[in-house]
Every structure is written in structure tokens, then in C-alpha cells.
Design an enzyme around this catalytic site. Structure first.
Site, mmCIF file in Angstrom:
data_model
loop_
_atom_site.group_PDB
_atom_site.id
_atom_site.type_symbol
_atom_site.label_atom_id
_atom_site.label_comp_id
_atom_site.label_asym_id
_atom_site.label_seq_id
_atom_site.Cartn_x
_atom_site.Cartn_y
_atom_site.Cartn_z
ATOM 1 N N CYS A 1 -0.120 -0.506 -0.759
ATOM 2 C CA CYS A 1 -0.960 -1.603 -1.269
ATOM 3 C C CYS A 1 -1.178 -2.702 -0.229
ATOM 4 C CB CYS A 1 -0.356 -2.185 -2.543
ATOM 5 S SG CYS A 1 1.407 -2.543 -2.445
ATOM 6 N N ARG B 1 1.585 10.221 3.080
ATOM 7 C CA ARG B 1 0.787 9.304 3.906
ATOM 8 C C ARG B 1 0.846 9.593 5.397
ATOM 9 N NH1 ARG B 1 2.800 3.961 0.688
ATOM 10 N NH2 ARG B 1 1.545 4.263 -1.201
ATOM 11 N N HIS C 1 -1.060 -9.532 -3.855
ATOM 12 C CA HIS C 1 -0.336 -9.769 -2.609
ATOM 13 C C HIS C 1 -1.127 -10.724 -1.719
ATOM 14 C CE1 HIS C 1 2.303 -6.713 -3.887
ATOM 15 N NE2 HIS C 1 1.926 -5.710 -3.127
ATOM 16 N N ASN D 1 -2.906 -6.159 -6.028
ATOM 17 C CA ASN D 1 -2.183 -5.001 -5.498
ATOM 18 C C ASN D 1 -2.221 -3.782 -6.408
ATOM 19 O OD1 ASN D 1 -0.393 -6.977 -6.943
ATOM 20 N ND2 ASN D 1 1.009 -5.245 -6.912
ATOM 21 N N VAL E 1 0.398 1.771 -12.767
ATOM 22 C CA VAL E 1 -0.785 2.175 -12.001
ATOM 23 C C VAL E 1 -1.590 3.211 -12.771
ATOM 24 C CG1 VAL E 1 -1.600 3.253 -9.855
ATOM 25 C CG2 VAL E 1 0.265 1.594 -9.782
ATOM 26 N N THR F 1 1.133 7.041 -18.017
ATOM 27 C CA THR F 1 1.711 5.976 -18.840
ATOM 28 C C THR F 1 2.317 4.840 -18.009
ATOM 29 O OG1 THR F 1 3.797 7.216 -18.962
ATOM 30 C CG2 THR F 1 2.198 7.552 -20.744
ATOM 31 N N SER G 1 7.525 10.854 -21.760
ATOM 32 C CA SER G 1 6.297 10.175 -22.188
ATOM 33 C C SER G 1 5.297 11.106 -22.852
ATOM 34 C CB SER G 1 5.631 9.502 -20.982
ATOM 35 O OG SER G 1 6.466 8.505 -20.436
ATOM 36 N N ARG H 1 9.054 -10.433 -0.784
ATOM 37 C CA ARG H 1 8.736 -10.438 -2.213
ATOM 38 C C ARG H 1 8.805 -11.872 -2.717
ATOM 39 N NH1 ARG H 1 6.464 -6.199 -4.232
ATOM 40 N NH2 ARG H 1 8.182 -4.769 -3.769
ATOM 41 N N GLN I 1 4.444 -10.668 -1.274
ATOM 42 C CA GLN I 1 4.037 -9.627 -2.201
ATOM 43 C C GLN I 1 4.531 -9.857 -3.629
ATOM 44 O OE1 GLN I 1 4.432 -6.468 1.444
ATOM 45 N NE2 GLN I 1 4.434 -5.575 -0.599
ATOM 46 N N LYS J 1 5.910 1.040 7.036
ATOM 47 C CA LYS J 1 4.734 1.637 6.399
ATOM 48 C C LYS J 1 3.467 0.940 6.881
ATOM 49 C CE LYS J 1 6.826 2.908 1.921
ATOM 50 N NZ LYS J 1 6.879 2.495 0.498
#
Length: 335
Positions: free
Chosen positions: A131, A102, A238, A311, A15, A12, A41, A231, A158, A209
Site C-alpha cells: 500500500c 511481489r 497513509h 491505503n 480488503v 469477508t 467464514s 505506524r 501509516q 518492501k
């Protein structure tokens, strides 16, 4: 071709919804679709390929004897930390969009245009990169292969959707003069040189990252990398200024030719006609757009490129679905 049972965890969310859209568009061979989210949800109904699907609460029993082959996770690192190993233990291959796995040495970090073969080393979990990293390495891969890369300087611009629904609302509300709830300062009419938390070394977590993930994806820790991530008041896509010092000499004309022949990249570079990549043109596309290609005369073998991508699509949902496609392809080849 065999049909697969697919699950979406965090169905929900922003992404999660995009997962469903991209799965539908790319027509994966799906037999059964399972949608999971938090208890809050659970019970919501989502449409997929014209049918209604009820969202179920994610529990420790969700994957047991479920027959699920592949699960796309986008429910946050905390959820992935708990439930991805549970799913993997049940024979499910997890493709996780959070940052949780990651940098785990046992988990491949994959961008299909760059290192698809790493999928084969998975032990039940495959990580989707950040992203901003995804679009960068797609643009850098052809350069890395042909010339080698000595140093990278990332400067990112971004979109607020990278901060989720709350970031998106902050920009919407900020344009009406309403105070922010997600960001520490107003984002409307402003730029925040601050994404994620600050670390002891002065960098933000987002910046580290990009540095660490680029090293891992290219299997090369010798590349010198620095990053500044910001940002900006843009809803989707992005933008990145990437300065690259290549290991070997190049002709700019050859760079253009290289990108023309690279799948997943669209060149938009015609200064005379003011053609260059922009967020509003990249939105809802899966490709990575590259422009402003020019030599950096301040350093030997220096190159500047401007890279833009959606993104939420290429930077998250599409990349994860592409990993699933590759996984299916490899499974079919081995049968």
C-alpha cells in the site's frame, strides 16, 4: 463487451469487503461473482449490487472447471502461496494483494498509472504492490519520466487499518485505555517506528518492501532508496514525506503543472490558506493527494513532496480492481 466471471478470495476481510465495494462502484462487466474465504467464514452472506452471495470455503477444487476469469486475492501470503498457482493452472488470472509474489521475477508488480504494460507479461499471477509503495510511485512516476530520479528518501506515517482489523481495533480500544493485542505497544497517542519484522540489516520488512518494490516497478535498480516506516494513531490513509533527488534541473512551477496534468493525482498545495493533503480528506477516495511541493535546498535538484492516499482503497482494493480493468481492456483489444 464480454462479461467476466470474477472471484474474490478473502471476501469477508477488510480488503475483501473493499474489493466488493470498488467492483460495484466501477461497474466492471461481471457475469458471475464467486466469493471465497476460510472454512470459518464459509456460509456468510454478502451483498453485491443488491443481491445476496453466499461465501464458499476456499479449497484446492474451487477453481477447477469454474469458468472464473479473474480472481482478486486478499487472504494473506500463505493462502496465496498455495492457491494462486492452483488458480492460474486452471486458466484464472490472479491479482494478488499479499506480499507472496511481489518480488518473484516471473510475476509482474503493477500500478496501472505507472507500469500497466507489465500486465501483458503475466503468466497467470499479477502482484498488487504494498500500500505505501503504490501511492509513492504514483506520485514519483511523472518525475521519473520527465527528470529522472537519482535518490529517494521515504518517511511514512501509516494508518492502523494497514495492519488489518486487529490493528484498527487496537486504536479503538487504546483510546479507551485497553491494552493492545496487535501492536507491541499502545498505538493511541503514540508512534511506532516499526512496521512488520526487523531484518538483520536493521531495516523492517516494510521498509525493504518499499525499496525493492520501487526498483521493480520502475525497472531501475540504480535509484538509491532508503526508507523509514512508522505506524501512527490514524484509522485510515497513509501519509508519506518523500524527498527526491532528481537527475536533471527543474522549476518548482513546472512540477505543479506536471501534477495538474497527471491522471490519478490531486494537488492540495496552498500554504497561505493551510491547504495540504491530510488522511481525513483522503479517506474513501481513489486518488493520490500531493502537496507541500517545494525545493530541497540542501542538495542539487532536490525536491520535497507530501503524499497521502487511502491505503485500503488505492493502496489495495482499487489498485487491484484497476489492474483487472486494464486486463479486461487488453483482452478486448486482442479479440
Amino acid at each position: 463487451m464480454k462479461k467476466y466471471n470474477i472471484a474474490v478470495v478473502g471476501a469477508t476481510g477488510m480488503v475483501g469487503n473493499k474489493f466488493l465495494q470498488v467492483l460495484e462502484e466501477r461497474k466492471l462487466p461481471i457475469d458471475n461473482l464467486h466469493l471465497f474465504a476460510s472454512a470459518k467464514s464459509a456460509g456468510k452472506v454478502l451483498k453485491f449490487n443488491g443481491s445476496d452471495y453466499v461465501v464458499k470455503e476456499l479449497t484446492t477444487e474451487s477453481f477447477k472447471d469454474s469458468g472464473i476469469d479473474i480472481a482478486l486475492f486478499s487472504a494473506g501470503g500463505g493462502t496465496s502461496k498455495i492457491y494462486a498457482p492452483i488458480a492460474a493452472a486452471c486458466g484464472v488470472t490472479v491479482i494478488d494483494n499479499s506480499s507472496q509474489w511481489r518480488m518473484d521475477d516471473s510475476v509482474p508488480l503493477v500500478v496501472p498509472e505507472v507500469n500497466p504494460e507489465d500486465i501483458l507479461s503475466n503468466k497467470g499471477i499479477i502482484a498488487n504492490p504494498n500500500c505505501s509503495t503504490i501511492q509513492a510511485v504514483v506520485a514519483l512516476k511523472p518525475l521519473f519520466d520527465k527528470y529522472g530520479i537519482k535518490r529517494i528518501i521515504y518517511s511514512t506515517y501509516q494508518a492502523v487499518s494497514g495492519a488489518g482489523v486487529s490493528g484498527y481495533k487496537d486504536l479503538e480500544n487504546g483510546m479507551k485505555g485497553i491494552a493492545p493485542e496487535k501492536f507491541p505497544y499502545p498505538i493511541a497517542g503514540n508512534v511506532l517506528p516499526h512496521i512488520d519484522v526487523f531484518l538483520d540489516n536493521g531495516y523492517t520488512k516494510e521498509e525493504m518492501k518499499m525499496i525493492n518494490e520501487t526498483h521493480k516497478i520502475f525497472h531501475n535498480d540504480n535509484i538509491k532508496i532508503t526508507a523509514t516506516t512508522a505506524r501512527v494513531p490514524v484509522f485510515h490513509s497513509h501519509s508519506e514525506s518523500i524527498n527526491v533527488e532528481l537527475e536533471n534541473p527543474f522549476n518548482v512551477e513546472d512540477i505543479f503543472e506536471l501534477y495538474k496534468n497527471t491522471k490519478g493525482i490531486i494537488i492540495q498545495d496552498d500554504p497561505a490558506n493551510l491547504v495540504y493533503p491530510m488522511p481525513i480528506k483522503a479517506e474513501n477516495h481513489d486518488e493520490v493527494f500531493v502537496g507541500r511541493i517545494r525545493r530541497d535546498f540542501s542538495v542539487e535538484n532536490g525536491l520535497n513532496i507530501w503524499v497521502v492516499a487511502d491505503n485500503i482503497r488505492k493502496g489495495a482494493a482499487t489498485n487491484a480492481v484497476q489492474i483487472a480493468e486494464k486486463l479486461i481492456e487488453y483482452n478486448e483489444q486482442n479479440q
